[in-house]
Design a protein around this motif. Structure first.
Motif, PDB file in Angstrom:
ATOM      1  N   VAL A 183     -10.062   0.251 -12.495  1.00 50.63           N
ATOM      2  CA  VAL A 183      -9.137  -0.237 -11.733  1.00 50.63           C
ATOM      3  C   VAL A 183      -9.757  -1.236 -10.982  1.00 50.63           C
ATOM      4  CG1 VAL A 183      -7.327   0.095  -9.885  1.00 50.63           C
ATOM      5  CG2 VAL A 183      -7.475   1.927 -11.648  1.00 50.63           C
ATOM      6  N   LEU A 184      -9.116  -2.293 -10.933  1.00 50.51           N
ATOM      7  CA  LEU A 184      -9.629  -3.454 -10.017  1.00 50.51           C
ATOM      8  C   LEU A 184      -8.551  -3.969  -9.006  1.00 50.51           C
ATOM      9  CD1 LEU A 184     -11.099  -5.730 -12.813  1.00 50.51           C
ATOM     10  CD2 LEU A 184     -12.447  -4.242 -11.356  1.00 50.51           C
ATOM     11  N   ILE A 185      -8.933  -4.259  -7.706  1.00 57.30           N
ATOM     12  CA  ILE A 185      -8.057  -4.847  -6.815  1.00 57.30           C
ATOM     13  C   ILE A 185      -8.619  -6.023  -6.098  1.00 57.30           C
ATOM     14  CG2 ILE A 185      -6.549  -2.748  -6.509  1.00 57.30           C
ATOM     15  CD1 ILE A 185      -7.595  -2.706  -3.716  1.00 57.30           C
ATOM     16  N   PHE A 205      -5.463  -2.850 -14.470  1.00 49.17           N
ATOM     17  CA  PHE A 205      -6.173  -1.685 -15.070  1.00 49.17           C
ATOM     18  C   PHE A 205      -6.427  -1.682 -16.395  1.00 49.17           C
ATOM     19  CE2 PHE A 205      -1.816  -1.141 -14.819  1.00 49.17           C
ATOM     20  CZ  PHE A 205      -1.409  -0.606 -16.265  1.00 49.17           C
ATOM     21  N   LEU A 206      -7.384  -1.193 -16.840  1.00 47.55           N
ATOM     22  CA  LEU A 206      -7.918  -1.148 -18.266  1.00 47.55           C
ATOM     23  C   LEU A 206      -8.437   0.122 -18.757  1.00 47.55           C
ATOM     24  CD1 LEU A 206     -10.469  -4.220 -17.732  1.00 47.55           C
ATOM     25  CD2 LEU A 206      -8.231  -4.162 -18.899  1.00 47.55           C
ATOM     26  N   LEU A 207      -8.041   0.636 -19.711  1.00 50.63           N
ATOM     27  CA  LEU A 207      -8.432   2.088 -20.469  1.00 50.63           C
ATOM     28  C   LEU A 207      -9.157   1.798 -21.617  1.00 50.63           C
ATOM     29  CD1 LEU A 207      -7.995   4.719 -19.109  1.00 50.63           C
ATOM     30  CD2 LEU A 207      -5.860   4.762 -20.758  1.00 50.63           C
ATOM     31  N   GLU A 257      -1.993   8.584 -14.373  1.00 53.96           N
ATOM     32  CA  GLU A 257      -2.540   9.337 -13.284  1.00 53.96           C
ATOM     33  C   GLU A 257      -3.720   8.485 -12.260  1.00 53.96           C
ATOM     34  OE1 GLU A 257      -1.859  12.105 -11.850  1.00 53.96           O
ATOM     35  OE2 GLU A 257      -0.450  12.494 -13.567  1.00 53.96           O
ATOM     36  N   MET A 258      -4.340   7.467 -13.228  1.00 52.50           N
ATOM     37  CA  MET A 258      -5.336   6.606 -12.295  1.00 52.50           C
ATOM     38  C   MET A 258      -4.840   5.724 -11.615  1.00 52.50           C
ATOM     39  SD  MET A 258      -8.342   4.466 -14.487  1.00 52.50           S
ATOM     40  CE  MET A 258      -6.993   3.092 -15.476  1.00 52.50           C
ATOM     41  N   VAL A 259      -3.767   4.956 -11.943  1.00 52.86           N
ATOM     42  CA  VAL A 259      -2.920   4.014 -11.119  1.00 52.86           C
ATOM     43  C   VAL A 259      -2.196   4.726 -10.296  1.00 52.86           C
ATOM     44  CG1 VAL A 259      -1.121   2.417 -11.460  1.00 52.86           C
ATOM     45  CG2 VAL A 259      -2.989   2.332 -13.074  1.00 52.86           C
ATOM     46  N   ARG A 260      -1.693   5.857 -10.372  1.00 54.24           N
ATOM     47  CA  ARG A 260      -0.867   6.529  -9.135  1.00 54.24           C
ATOM     48  C   ARG A 260      -1.719   7.046  -8.207  1.00 54.24           C
ATOM     49  NH1 ARG A 260       2.581  11.929 -10.120  1.00 54.24           N
ATOM     50  NH2 ARG A 260       0.298  12.892 -10.772  1.00 54.24           N
ATOM     51  N   ALA A 261      -2.924   7.520  -8.594  1.00 54.11           N
ATOM     52  CA  ALA A 261      -4.056   8.265  -7.441  1.00 54.11           C
ATOM     53  C   ALA A 261      -4.415   6.768  -6.775  1.00 54.11           C
ATOM     54  CB  ALA A 261      -4.984   8.685  -8.339  1.00 54.11           C
ATOM     55  N   TRP A 262      -4.929   5.717  -7.555  1.00 51.17           N
ATOM     56  CA  TRP A 262      -5.206   4.543  -6.802  1.00 51.17           C
ATOM     57  C   TRP A 262      -4.188   3.856  -5.792  1.00 51.17           C
ATOM     58  CZ3 TRP A 262      -8.923   2.803  -4.452  1.00 51.17           C
ATOM     59  CH2 TRP A 262      -8.848   1.551  -3.903  1.00 51.17           C
ATOM     60  N   GLY A 263      -2.850   4.048  -6.393  1.00 48.20           N
ATOM     61  CA  GLY A 263      -1.947   3.378  -5.515  1.00 48.20           C
ATOM     62  C   GLY A 263      -1.422   4.170  -4.261  1.00 48.20           C
ATOM     63  N   HIS A 264      -1.725   5.723  -4.456  1.00 50.76           N
ATOM     64  CA  HIS A 264      -1.675   6.456  -3.261  1.00 50.76           C
ATOM     65  C   HIS A 264      -2.619   6.145  -2.181  1.00 50.76           C
ATOM     66  CE1 HIS A 264      -0.548  10.003  -0.975  1.00 50.76           C
ATOM     67  NE2 HIS A 264      -1.926  10.461  -1.147  1.00 50.76           N
ATOM     68  N   GLY A 293       1.810  -0.844   4.866  1.00 45.31           N
ATOM     69  CA  GLY A 293       2.332  -2.369   5.338  1.00 45.31           C
ATOM     70  C   GLY A 293       2.121  -3.486   4.257  1.00 45.31           C
ATOM     71  N   ASP A 294       0.999  -3.160   3.460  1.00 43.71           N
ATOM     72  CA  ASP A 294       0.541  -4.382   2.534  1.00 43.71           C
ATOM     73  C   ASP A 294       1.042  -3.889   1.049  1.00 43.71           C
ATOM     74  OD1 ASP A 294      -0.799  -5.465   4.404  1.00 43.71           O
ATOM     75  OD2 ASP A 294      -2.848  -5.151   3.442  1.00 43.71           O
ATOM     76  N   ASN A 295       1.483  -4.773   0.149  1.00 46.60           N
ATOM     77  CA  ASN A 295       1.897  -4.831  -1.145  1.00 46.60           C
ATOM     78  C   ASN A 295       0.681  -4.648  -2.284  1.00 46.60           C
ATOM     79  OD1 ASN A 295       4.865  -4.380  -0.982  1.00 46.60           O
ATOM     80  ND2 ASN A 295       4.832  -6.702  -0.520  1.00 46.60           N
ATOM     81  N   LEU A 296       0.725  -3.909  -3.229  1.00 44.57           N
ATOM     82  CA  LEU A 296      -0.206  -4.067  -4.305  1.00 44.57           C
ATOM     83  C   LEU A 296       0.744  -4.664  -5.266  1.00 44.57           C
ATOM     84  CD1 LEU A 296      -2.891  -3.476  -5.106  1.00 44.57           C
ATOM     85  CD2 LEU A 296      -1.897  -0.993  -5.654  1.00 44.57           C
ATOM     86  N   GLU A 297       0.438  -5.666  -6.112  1.00 43.75           N
ATOM     87  CA  GLU A 297       1.035  -6.312  -7.074  1.00 43.75           C
ATOM     88  C   GLU A 297       0.692  -6.126  -8.433  1.00 43.75           C
ATOM     89  OE1 GLU A 297       3.354 -10.210  -6.523  1.00 43.75           O
ATOM     90  OE2 GLU A 297       1.463 -10.626  -7.270  1.00 43.75           O
ATOM     91  N   ALA A 298       1.300  -6.228  -9.545  1.00 42.68           N
ATOM     92  CA  ALA A 298       0.560  -6.104 -10.861  1.00 42.68           C
ATOM     93  C   ALA A 298       1.601  -7.128 -11.665  1.00 42.68           C
ATOM     94  CB  ALA A 298       1.042  -4.842 -11.472  1.00 42.68           C
TER      95      ALA A 298
END
Length: 88
Positions: free
Chosen positions: A8-10, A22-24, A36-43, A51-56
């Motif tokens: 996962v890169l941000i 994200f790459l698998l 699970e990987m993206v949900r855990a990182w998003g959390h 207050g910040d947004n994460l955008e895909a």
């Protein structure tokens, strides 16, 4: 040490807006790991950057990535874009 199955890169793309990719590995696809990987990182992101947004950004027709983002709580925020965070 665990096995590498993807990443996962941000990075910041604007004030209060971060971009996620994200790459698998092929060997790990279809097993629910990306969800699970993206949900855990998003959390974790929401804890670290309230207050910040994460955008895909999605390629049209990428139903697998859309399923991953929806599972992780991302919502549409523009054409081909999905966001997670407080400033939607």
């Amino acid at each position: 040490m665990g096995e590498c199955i993807g990443l996962v890169l941000i990075w910041p793309s604007a004030p209060s807006l971060w971009r996620i990719e994200f790459l698998l590995l092929d060997s790990a696809r279809g097993q629910g790991y990306a969800q699970e990987m993206v949900r855990a990182w998003g959390h974790r992101f929401q804890q670290l950057c309230p207050g910040d947004n994460l955008e895909a950004h999605l390629q049209e027709g990428d139903e697998a990535a859309l399923k991953v983002l929806r599972f992780a709580g991302f919502e549409p925020c523009g054409a081909g874009r999905y966001c997670l965070g407080g400033g939607l």
